[in-house]
Design an enzyme around this catalytic site. Sequence first.
Site, PDB file in Angstrom:
ATOM      1  CE  LYS A  68      43.137  58.457  29.903  1.00 40.04           C
ATOM      2  NZ  LYS A  68      42.801  59.465  30.937  1.00 40.04           N
ATOM      3  CE1 TYR A 107      51.806  31.221  49.705  1.00 37.46           C
ATOM      4  CE2 TYR A 107      50.924  32.571  47.819  1.00 37.46           C
ATOM      5  CZ  TYR A 107      51.923  31.836  48.360  1.00 37.46           C
ATOM      6  OH  TYR A 107      53.477  31.909  47.657  1.00 37.46           O
TER       7      TYR A 107
END
Length: 373
Positions: A28, A255
């Site tokens: 999966k 930032y």
Amino acid sequence: MRVDLDSVAANCRVLAAQVRGDLMAVVKADGFGHGAVDVARTALASGATWLGVTALSEALTLRDAGLRAPVLSWLNPVGADFGAGVRAGVDLAVPSVAHLAAVAGAAGDGRSAPARVHLHLDTGLARDGAAPEEWPALCRAARSAELDGRVQVVGVMGHLALADLGGPAPNAAGRAAFDHGLDVARAAGLRPRHRHLAATAATLTDPAAHHTMVRVGAGLVGIDPSGSTALHPALTLTAPVVSVRQVPAGTGVGYGHAWTSSRATTLALLPVGYADGLPRAATGRSEVLLGGRRHPVVGRISMDQLVVDLGPGSPVRPGDTATVVGTGDDGAPTAAEWARWAQALEHEVVTGLGSAPPRVRRRVTTHPTWSPS
């Protein structure tokens, strides 16, 4: 990103050696970010006999790739295209009477092959699977649909809530709930050949949970949630150095200037970030391997770039290659370390990494032919 399928094969052999019954390779989430088709092929050549996915679309992708091994899909809405799954020979998990009716309806009147179903019992997660109070009605309805020729109940499945704690003791309640569910199914006249409860952790630590088949997914790519067994990571993420600059003490990086240099140093820019699956929460704690040494990632991890502090006088140049996530063999940080830095699951890291960067894989194996069992 590179995926070493030799490591997947070795992990699968370790897991297969723990069990006497069938081993279902769970692929999966695109094989936990490692490539579902290639991981599936490798596992089938290394001891797995079944494939497992959640969504029906994932199962159909495996069929479209030519994989003919038995494949089970166990998490679908009632309105899923179960007819496509039946036509492709996909086994379908049924967690409710409504799902059973939808699957039986998709199988038609029995003139074609009946739908192969695995009744799914909730053994303690309060998540997928029929609740214990709904289980008897589901078993009775499944037996009725079986007598009508619309379905064939080939399996019963469950999932353990506490297997990651390791060992048999935490699983006692879950095992007892599953055993009781099997008794109820048999009392309704069902005779499921396949009975599966254990995922990777219980496969490695709780033989009493093995039944006739186990489901392993994380273990294939080197993750042992129980921490009991040495498995080998298969994923490596590298990135080229885009630029190198010398900066004085007091230089803010990224930032918000979350990091400021305390000395004159050399900074390298790498073109990877959280859009590539690196967890931003690892800001301030993570490292990469570059120039034969580990160096800290400084400033905030951005969407598509990060900055590395190389220290004064570094010989690193633009075009050099950094190992951002590695297998641990050469000293590079592993996905497990990134998970620890981000206070996340290793599963989160590898599935995130697998969602964006191009992949190069080693050792694509062949697969056996499919025959229903």
